[in-house]
Scaffold this motif. Structure first.
Motif, PDB file in Angstrom:
ATOM      1  N   GLU A 114       0.372  -0.944  -0.152  1.00 56.44           N
ATOM      2  CA  GLU A 114       0.084   0.164   0.093  1.00 56.44           C
ATOM      3  C   GLU A 114       0.617   1.494   0.113  1.00 56.44           C
ATOM      4  O   GLU A 114       0.482   2.501  -0.307  1.00 56.44           O
ATOM      5  N   ASP A 115       1.820   0.815   0.634  1.00 50.09           N
ATOM      6  CA  ASP A 115       3.118   2.330   0.874  1.00 50.09           C
ATOM      7  C   ASP A 115       3.234   2.211  -0.229  1.00 50.09           C
ATOM      8  O   ASP A 115       4.753   3.659  -1.562  1.00 50.09           O
ATOM      9  N   SER A 116       4.048   1.517  -1.140  1.00 46.31           N
ATOM     10  CA  SER A 116       4.477   1.675  -2.194  1.00 46.31           C
ATOM     11  C   SER A 116       4.564   2.451  -4.093  1.00 46.31           C
ATOM     12  O   SER A 116       3.529   1.668  -3.792  1.00 46.31           O
ATOM     13  N   ALA A 117       4.651   2.623  -4.415  1.00 43.03           N
ATOM     14  CA  ALA A 117       4.502   2.960  -5.830  1.00 43.03           C
ATOM     15  C   ALA A 117       4.090   1.441  -6.771  1.00 43.03           C
ATOM     16  O   ALA A 117       3.916   1.615  -7.685  1.00 43.03           O
ATOM     17  N   ALA A 118       5.300   0.130  -6.071  1.00 42.58           N
ATOM     18  CA  ALA A 118       5.224  -0.370  -7.013  1.00 42.58           C
ATOM     19  C   ALA A 118       3.761  -1.070  -6.556  1.00 42.58           C
ATOM     20  O   ALA A 118       3.116  -0.663  -5.934  1.00 42.58           O
ATOM     21  N   VAL A 119       4.203  -2.131  -8.149  1.00 38.54           N
ATOM     22  CA  VAL A 119       2.720  -2.889  -7.828  1.00 38.54           C
ATOM     23  C   VAL A 119       3.611  -4.836  -7.480  1.00 38.54           C
ATOM     24  O   VAL A 119       4.032  -4.988  -7.534  1.00 38.54           O
ATOM     25  N   CYS A 120       2.607  -5.051  -6.717  1.00 36.08           N
ATOM     26  CA  CYS A 120       2.646  -6.115  -5.639  1.00 36.08           C
ATOM     27  C   CYS A 120       1.281  -7.260  -6.474  1.00 36.08           C
ATOM     28  O   CYS A 120       0.249  -7.259  -6.576  1.00 36.08           O
ATOM     29  N   ALA A 121       1.927  -8.871  -7.116  1.00 33.90           N
ATOM     30  CA  ALA A 121       0.425  -9.780  -6.927  1.00 33.90           C
ATOM     31  C   ALA A 121       1.129 -11.127  -6.291  1.00 33.90           C
ATOM     32  O   ALA A 121       1.849 -11.497  -6.695  1.00 33.90           O
ATOM     33  N   VAL A 122      -0.286 -11.917  -5.971  1.00 32.79           N
ATOM     34  CA  VAL A 122       0.236 -12.546  -5.619  1.00 32.79           C
ATOM     35  C   VAL A 122      -0.841 -13.785  -6.648  1.00 32.79           C
ATOM     36  O   VAL A 122      -1.128 -13.979  -6.779  1.00 32.79           O
ATOM     37  N   ARG A 292       3.973  -2.023 -15.796  1.00 36.45           N
ATOM     38  CA  ARG A 292       3.912  -1.083 -16.958  1.00 36.45           C
ATOM     39  C   ARG A 292       3.749  -0.092 -16.789  1.00 36.45           C
ATOM     40  O   ARG A 292       3.599   1.422 -17.193  1.00 36.45           O
ATOM     41  N   ALA A 293       1.981  -0.391 -16.267  1.00 36.02           N
ATOM     42  CA  ALA A 293       1.301   0.658 -16.313  1.00 36.02           C
ATOM     43  C   ALA A 293       1.095   1.646 -14.919  1.00 36.02           C
ATOM     44  O   ALA A 293       0.108   2.535 -15.261  1.00 36.02           O
ATOM     45  N   GLY A 294       1.757   0.776 -14.079  1.00 32.64           N
ATOM     46  CA  GLY A 294       2.151   1.507 -12.941  1.00 32.64           C
ATOM     47  C   GLY A 294       1.186   1.336 -12.093  1.00 32.64           C
ATOM     48  O   GLY A 294       0.650   2.448 -11.178  1.00 32.64           O
ATOM     49  N   ASP A 295       0.094   0.455 -12.623  1.00 32.22           N
ATOM     50  CA  ASP A 295      -1.869   0.220 -11.892  1.00 32.22           C
ATOM     51  C   ASP A 295      -2.139  -1.000 -11.284  1.00 32.22           C
ATOM     52  O   ASP A 295      -2.085  -1.884 -11.816  1.00 32.22           O
ATOM     53  N   ARG A 296      -1.632  -0.771  -9.501  1.00 31.00           N
ATOM     54  CA  ARG A 296      -1.985  -2.061  -9.118  1.00 31.00           C
ATOM     55  C   ARG A 296      -3.480  -2.669  -9.199  1.00 31.00           C
ATOM     56  O   ARG A 296      -2.928  -4.283  -8.168  1.00 31.00           O
ATOM     57  N   SER A 297      -4.135  -2.713  -9.781  1.00 35.38           N
ATOM     58  CA  SER A 297      -5.616  -2.670  -9.477  1.00 35.38           C
ATOM     59  C   SER A 297      -5.521  -3.525 -10.764  1.00 35.38           C
ATOM     60  O   SER A 297      -6.806  -4.279 -10.733  1.00 35.38           O
ATOM     61  N   LEU A 298      -5.104  -3.435 -11.634  1.00 31.15           N
ATOM     62  CA  LEU A 298      -5.085  -4.902 -12.476  1.00 31.15           C
ATOM     63  C   LEU A 298      -4.351  -5.900 -12.008  1.00 31.15           C
ATOM     64  O   LEU A 298      -5.042  -6.473 -13.078  1.00 31.15           O
ATOM     65  N   VAL A 299      -3.898  -5.957 -11.511  1.00 33.10           N
ATOM     66  CA  VAL A 299      -3.559  -7.419 -10.912  1.00 33.10           C
ATOM     67  C   VAL A 299      -4.401  -8.332 -10.541  1.00 33.10           C
ATOM     68  O   VAL A 299      -5.885  -8.156  -9.958  1.00 33.10           O
ATOM     69  N   PHE A 300      -5.212  -9.752 -10.861  1.00 30.08           N
ATOM     70  CA  PHE A 300      -5.518 -10.399 -10.306  1.00 30.08           C
ATOM     71  C   PHE A 300      -5.615 -11.184  -8.703  1.00 30.08           C
ATOM     72  O   PHE A 300      -6.953 -10.849  -8.381  1.00 30.08           O
ATOM     73  N   CYS A 301      -4.841 -11.163  -8.083  1.00 34.78           N
ATOM     74  CA  CYS A 301      -4.799 -11.232  -7.016  1.00 34.78           C
ATOM     75  C   CYS A 301      -3.670 -10.085  -6.169  1.00 34.78           C
ATOM     76  O   CYS A 301      -3.008  -9.789  -6.154  1.00 34.78           O
ATOM     77  N   THR A 302      -4.606  -9.244  -5.415  1.00 28.35           N
ATOM     78  CA  THR A 302      -3.796  -8.063  -4.439  1.00 28.35           C
ATOM     79  C   THR A 302      -2.857  -9.715  -2.726  1.00 28.35           C
ATOM     80  O   THR A 302      -4.006  -9.756  -2.765  1.00 28.35           O
ATOM     81  N   PRO A 303      -2.235  -8.466  -2.470  1.00 30.55           N
ATOM     82  CA  PRO A 303      -1.951  -8.815  -1.315  1.00 30.55           C
ATOM     83  C   PRO A 303      -3.015  -8.974  -0.281  1.00 30.55           C
ATOM     84  O   PRO A 303      -3.195  -9.575   0.462  1.00 30.55           O
ATOM     85  N   ALA A 304      -3.520  -7.843  -0.141  1.00 29.54           N
ATOM     86  CA  ALA A 304      -4.631  -7.502   0.595  1.00 29.54           C
ATOM     87  C   ALA A 304      -6.025  -8.924   0.373  1.00 29.54           C
ATOM     88  O   ALA A 304      -6.170  -9.208   1.073  1.00 29.54           O
ATOM     89  N   ASP A 305      -6.681  -9.056  -0.862  1.00 29.93           N
ATOM     90  CA  ASP A 305      -7.153 -10.273  -0.710  1.00 29.93           C
ATOM     91  C   ASP A 305      -6.132 -11.441  -0.582  1.00 29.93           C
ATOM     92  O   ASP A 305      -7.116 -12.038   0.006  1.00 29.93           O
ATOM     93  N   ALA A 306      -5.028 -11.516  -0.259  1.00 31.52           N
ATOM     94  CA  ALA A 306      -4.798 -13.050  -0.919  1.00 31.52           C
ATOM     95  C   ALA A 306      -4.215 -13.425   1.037  1.00 31.52           C
ATOM     96  O   ALA A 306      -4.262 -14.211   1.776  1.00 31.52           O
ATOM     97  N   ALA A 307      -3.791 -12.384   1.772  1.00 31.93           N
ATOM     98  CA  ALA A 307      -4.264 -12.268   3.253  1.00 31.93           C
ATOM     99  C   ALA A 307      -5.441 -12.906   3.368  1.00 31.93           C
ATOM    100  O   ALA A 307      -5.476 -13.192   4.730  1.00 31.93           O
ATOM    101  N   ARG A 308      -6.360 -12.055   3.687  1.00 28.17           N
ATOM    102  CA  ARG A 308      -7.854 -12.901   3.929  1.00 28.17           C
ATOM    103  C   ARG A 308      -7.493 -14.520   3.533  1.00 28.17           C
ATOM    104  O   ARG A 308      -8.756 -15.234   4.279  1.00 28.17           O
ATOM    105  N   THR A 309      -7.457 -15.094   2.259  1.00 26.84           N
ATOM    106  CA  THR A 309      -7.187 -16.296   2.708  1.00 26.84           C
ATOM    107  C   THR A 309      -6.614 -16.387   2.958  1.00 26.84           C
ATOM    108  O   THR A 309      -6.382 -18.133   3.992  1.00 26.84           O
ATOM    109  N   LEU A 310      -5.500 -16.429   3.536  1.00 24.55           N
ATOM    110  CA  LEU A 310      -4.767 -16.983   4.629  1.00 24.55           C
ATOM    111  C   LEU A 310      -5.545 -17.120   5.912  1.00 24.55           C
ATOM    112  O   LEU A 310      -5.160 -17.804   6.489  1.00 24.55           O
ATOM    113  N   ALA A 311      -6.174 -15.581   6.422  1.00 23.52           N
ATOM    114  CA  ALA A 311      -6.450 -16.161   7.547  1.00 23.52           C
ATOM    115  C   ALA A 311      -7.773 -17.295   7.531  1.00 23.52           C
ATOM    116  O   ALA A 311      -7.648 -17.792   8.591  1.00 23.52           O
TER     117      ALA A 311
END
Length: 328
Positions: A114-122, A292-311
């Motif tokens: 959330e703090d980074s300008a980079a994209v993270c996908a799980v 490439r777009a700098g748009d984290r909303s484009l990934v299929f699974c975000t860390p926040a959603d994966a964290a809910r699966t982990l819970a």
């Protein structure tokens, strides 16, 4: 916009890296320039044929290389430090599932993303892929009543998988795929149960610390019930990877490999059918598009959603230990 190839690195040279590396090679506009593994020979096996550099420490790789994106394919106990460091440096991260082994580690990764300008996908590949899109459309407006996940077969050689102390176990490694898919179909899970078989299948010597056969029970906020049946069978036995969905006017089966992904069944009197390629390539493609777009909303699974699966997975583990239903 720059047309230069994205410079990629990978941390972890084990079994799952052997799935990701060919996909990285096949992706247009990406160059694998560095590989890291605590066993340097495994990093060299990836790096050498590509003219890349090999490292035994991820800190050395991140401190030396100018990377645009990074694949993290280590066991989940070791996800937090390299992912947080890479995101802090503005490096886009594709993190192999699960997001972490513990909730504090997962929360740290979510905060870093959330703090980074980079994209993270799980790397849960179900989200927004064709198979799931067709299933969602078929049950749209209906009440899902039951989901049944079935996952039987041998496990590829990963020593950490059979050792709880190293972060392994059936629930996290295999069950969480089904938990994630069922969440995508039926919404959030509010309570979980689990029971294990006393019979040994693959572990004939009894030397490992995980259960060979498990059933998970998921209670969804919507009122639906889900089960996940998973069994680790001996080498040479066939694999089965599927999910059944029963809704108010639909009965659907999703076949999730080996081989092509398939959907069949009936919804509102209409037959369903479809066959799709393994979604890993599309998952990585969407990650690179997002990077490439700098748009984290484009990934299929975000860390926040994966964290809910982990819970949910961790609640299943607590339920297995206690013999009781556990709130998520």
């Amino acid at each position: 916009m720059s047309t230069a190839p994205l410079r990629a690195g990978i941390i972890g040279g084990g079994w799952i890296a052997r799935v990701h590396v060919p996909a990285i090679d096949a992706a247009p506009g990406v160059e694998l320039v560095a590989a890291c593994d605590t066993e340097l020979g495994r990093a060299e096996a990836i790096a050498g044929p590509r003219g890349a550099r090999a490292y035994a420490r991820w800190e050395d790789m991140l401190g030396t290389e100018r990377l645009d994106c990074l694949w993290v394919c280590t066991p989940p106990l070791h996800h937090r430090a390299p992912v947080v460091a890479a995101l802090a440096a503005g490096i886009h991260v594709y993190l192999e599932k699960p997001v972490a082994r513990t909730m504090p580690d997962a929360e740290a990764i979510v905060a870093a993303a959330e703090d980074s300008a980079a994209v993270c996908a799980v790397g849960y590949q179900w989200h927004a892929t064709e198979l799931l899109e067709q299933a969602r459309a078929a049950i749209g407006g209906q009440q899902v009543a039951m989901l049944v996940g079935r996952n039987y077969g041998p496990v590829a050689g990963r020593p950490w998988f059979v050792d709880q102390a190293q972060g392994g176990g059936q629930i996290l490694e295999r069950g969480s795929h089904h938990i994630d898919l069922q969440r995508a179909l039926a919404g959030e899970v509010v309570a979980a149960g689990a029971v294990a078989s006393a019979a040994r299948l693959a572990q004939s010597d009894g030397g490992a610390s995980i259960d060979d056969a498990l059933v998970l029970l998921l209670h969804f906020r919507s009122g639906a019930l889900g089960t996940v049946h998973t069994a680790w069978s001996r080498d040479g036995q066939p694999e089965l990877y599927a999910t059944d969905v029963i809704a108010s006017d639909a009965t659907i089966t999703l076949e999730l490999g080996p081989g092509p992904y398939r959907i069949d069944g009936v919804s509102a009197g209409e037959p369903l059918e479809g066959e799709y390629a393994d979604p890993m390539e599309r998952s990585i493609g969407r990650f690179l598009e997002a990077a490439r777009a700098g748009d984290r909303s484009l990934v299929f699974c975000t860390p926040a959603d994966a964290a809910r699966t982990l819970a949910v997975a961790l609640a299943c583990e607590r339920a297995l230990e206690s013999g009781r239903l556990v709130e998520v």
